[in-house]
Design a protein around this motif. Sequence first.
Motif, PDB file in Angstrom:
ATOM      1  N   GLN A   5       0.835  -1.194   0.000  1.00  0.00           N
ATOM      2  CA  GLN A   5       0.000   0.000   0.000  1.00  0.00           C
ATOM      3  C   GLN A   5       0.872   1.246   0.000  1.00  0.00           C
ATOM      4  O   GLN A   5       1.815   1.363   0.784  1.00  0.00           O
ATOM      5  CB  GLN A   5      -0.920   0.006   1.224  1.00  0.00           C
ATOM      6  CG  GLN A   5      -1.823   1.228   1.332  1.00  0.00           C
ATOM      7  CD  GLN A   5      -1.251   2.294   2.251  1.00  0.00           C
ATOM      8  OE1 GLN A   5      -0.593   1.986   3.242  1.00  0.00           O
ATOM      9  NE2 GLN A   5      -1.483   3.546   1.913  1.00  0.00           N
ATOM     10  N   LEU A   6       0.569   2.167  -0.907  1.00  0.00           N
ATOM     11  CA  LEU A   6       1.217   3.476  -0.939  1.00  0.00           C
ATOM     12  C   LEU A   6       0.138   4.545  -0.856  1.00  0.00           C
ATOM     13  O   LEU A   6      -0.877   4.465  -1.554  1.00  0.00           O
ATOM     14  CB  LEU A   6       2.017   3.663  -2.230  1.00  0.00           C
ATOM     15  CG  LEU A   6       3.216   2.749  -2.481  1.00  0.00           C
ATOM     16  CD1 LEU A   6       3.797   3.024  -3.868  1.00  0.00           C
ATOM     17  CD2 LEU A   6       4.281   2.941  -1.417  1.00  0.00           C
ATOM     18  N   SER A   7       0.337   5.535  -0.012  1.00  0.00           N
ATOM     19  CA  SER A   7      -0.597   6.647   0.094  1.00  0.00           C
ATOM     20  C   SER A   7      -0.158   7.726  -0.889  1.00  0.00           C
ATOM     21  O   SER A   7       0.909   8.322  -0.729  1.00  0.00           O
ATOM     22  CB  SER A   7      -0.603   7.189   1.528  1.00  0.00           C
ATOM     23  OG  SER A   7      -1.512   8.262   1.653  1.00  0.00           O
ATOM     24  N   LEU A   8      -0.991   7.967  -1.907  1.00  0.00           N
ATOM     25  CA  LEU A   8      -0.586   8.828  -3.015  1.00  0.00           C
ATOM     26  C   LEU A   8      -1.602   9.935  -3.284  1.00  0.00           C
ATOM     27  O   LEU A   8      -2.785   9.802  -2.975  1.00  0.00           O
ATOM     28  CB  LEU A   8      -0.423   7.997  -4.293  1.00  0.00           C
ATOM     29  CG  LEU A   8       0.560   6.824  -4.268  1.00  0.00           C
ATOM     30  CD1 LEU A   8       0.526   6.091  -5.604  1.00  0.00           C
ATOM     31  CD2 LEU A   8       1.970   7.298  -3.952  1.00  0.00           C
ATOM     32  N   GLY A   9      -1.127  11.010  -3.887  1.00  0.00           N
ATOM     33  CA  GLY A   9      -2.013  12.054  -4.369  1.00  0.00           C
ATOM     34  C   GLY A   9      -2.444  13.043  -3.307  1.00  0.00           C
ATOM     35  O   GLY A   9      -2.079  12.931  -2.133  1.00  0.00           O
ATOM     36  N   PRO A  10      -3.256  14.023  -3.707  1.00  0.00           N
ATOM     37  CA  PRO A  10      -3.610  15.139  -2.819  1.00  0.00           C
ATOM     38  C   PRO A  10      -4.465  14.745  -1.626  1.00  0.00           C
ATOM     39  O   PRO A  10      -4.490  15.463  -0.629  1.00  0.00           O
ATOM     40  CB  PRO A  10      -4.376  16.090  -3.751  1.00  0.00           C
ATOM     41  CG  PRO A  10      -4.918  15.216  -4.835  1.00  0.00           C
ATOM     42  CD  PRO A  10      -3.855  14.178  -5.049  1.00  0.00           C
ATOM     43  N   LEU A  11      -5.165  13.621  -1.702  1.00  0.00           N
ATOM     44  CA  LEU A  11      -6.024  13.190  -0.598  1.00  0.00           C
ATOM     45  C   LEU A  11      -5.507  11.922   0.080  1.00  0.00           C
ATOM     46  O   LEU A  11      -6.234  11.281   0.833  1.00  0.00           O
ATOM     47  CB  LEU A  11      -7.461  12.970  -1.098  1.00  0.00           C
ATOM     48  CG  LEU A  11      -8.157  14.184  -1.726  1.00  0.00           C
ATOM     49  CD1 LEU A  11      -9.603  13.850  -2.069  1.00  0.00           C
ATOM     50  CD2 LEU A  11      -8.091  15.402  -0.809  1.00  0.00           C
ATOM     51  N   THR A  13      -4.756   8.939  -1.151  1.00  0.00           N
ATOM     52  CA  THR A  13      -5.479   7.747  -1.591  1.00  0.00           C
ATOM     53  C   THR A  13      -4.589   6.513  -1.493  1.00  0.00           C
ATOM     54  O   THR A  13      -3.409   6.550  -1.842  1.00  0.00           O
ATOM     55  CB  THR A  13      -5.952   7.926  -3.046  1.00  0.00           C
ATOM     56  OG1 THR A  13      -6.807   9.068  -3.114  1.00  0.00           O
ATOM     57  CG2 THR A  13      -6.697   6.696  -3.538  1.00  0.00           C
ATOM     58  N   ASN A  14      -5.168   5.424  -1.028  1.00  0.00           N
ATOM     59  CA  ASN A  14      -4.432   4.165  -0.957  1.00  0.00           C
ATOM     60  C   ASN A  14      -4.329   3.541  -2.344  1.00  0.00           C
ATOM     61  O   ASN A  14      -5.332   3.114  -2.919  1.00  0.00           O
ATOM     62  CB  ASN A  14      -5.117   3.177  -0.021  1.00  0.00           C
ATOM     63  CG  ASN A  14      -5.023   3.585   1.435  1.00  0.00           C
ATOM     64  OD1 ASN A  14      -4.115   4.309   1.826  1.00  0.00           O
ATOM     65  ND2 ASN A  14      -5.965   3.127   2.239  1.00  0.00           N
ATOM     66  N   PRO A  29      -3.978   4.155  -8.889  1.00  0.00           N
ATOM     67  CA  PRO A  29      -2.813   5.047  -8.799  1.00  0.00           C
ATOM     68  C   PRO A  29      -3.264   6.507  -8.781  1.00  0.00           C
ATOM     69  O   PRO A  29      -3.435   7.142  -9.813  1.00  0.00           O
ATOM     70  CB  PRO A  29      -2.018   4.707 -10.070  1.00  0.00           C
ATOM     71  CG  PRO A  29      -3.058   4.248 -11.049  1.00  0.00           C
ATOM     72  CD  PRO A  29      -4.122   3.568 -10.235  1.00  0.00           C
ATOM     73  N   GLY A  30      -3.453   7.042  -7.574  1.00  0.00           N
ATOM     74  CA  GLY A  30      -4.123   8.329  -7.420  1.00  0.00           C
ATOM     75  C   GLY A  30      -3.282   9.559  -7.656  1.00  0.00           C
ATOM     76  O   GLY A  30      -3.811  10.665  -7.725  1.00  0.00           O
TER      77      GLY A  30
END
Length: 206
Positions: A5-11, A13-14, A29-30
């Motif tokens: 799990q990678l937390s990506l993007g402006p919010l 996202t998982n 892929p957020g």
Amino acid sequence: MEVKQLSLGPLGTNCYILHDKKQAMIVDPGGDAERLKSYIREEGLKPIAILLTHAHFDHIGAVEDISKEHNLEVYLHREEHQWLKDPMLNGSKLFGVTAPITTSEADHELNEGSLTIANWTFEVFHTPGHSPGSVSFVFENDGFVIAGDTLFQGGIGRTDLPNGNHNQLINSITQKLFTLDDETIVYPGHGPETTVGFEKQNNPFF
């Protein structure tokens, strides 16, 4: 199968990378494409597909970059194919937390039922409510489901966004996700993982 799990993007996202130390499927892929590329490169993985639980902007921000980098085909429910090209529908223009997002069309329509990609076979549940084309990916043999923004630890997906439907969301959870074994791990679109059994017993919405 391993789940990263990678937390990506402006919010935050998982994004989930499902892999066997060789091939990988990328779910939602957020954003932060370079960070995702770095992980793929460092682990020596070969991506083979992008799976989308739905097409809100915070789940698709890196789709175009990653799909072109690795020549990947994108899977999305037919209800939201137009969202990839429309910043109003995917919310990137509505919320204004990022530049308007547009991507190429999805290559495949996701439908309820069994799906095989390379050596992996899993179930697709259509779980509308948060959005009309929301889906969950069920890997029963591996004991987990990727639920997108349908079910969270102690919460449920928003339905106050355009095209949201609270009754549909509740039905998607109770009639589909809650039919899975209690031990099934739930990997949500935001926040920590949980289990089906824990949410049945503790989620205040049920």
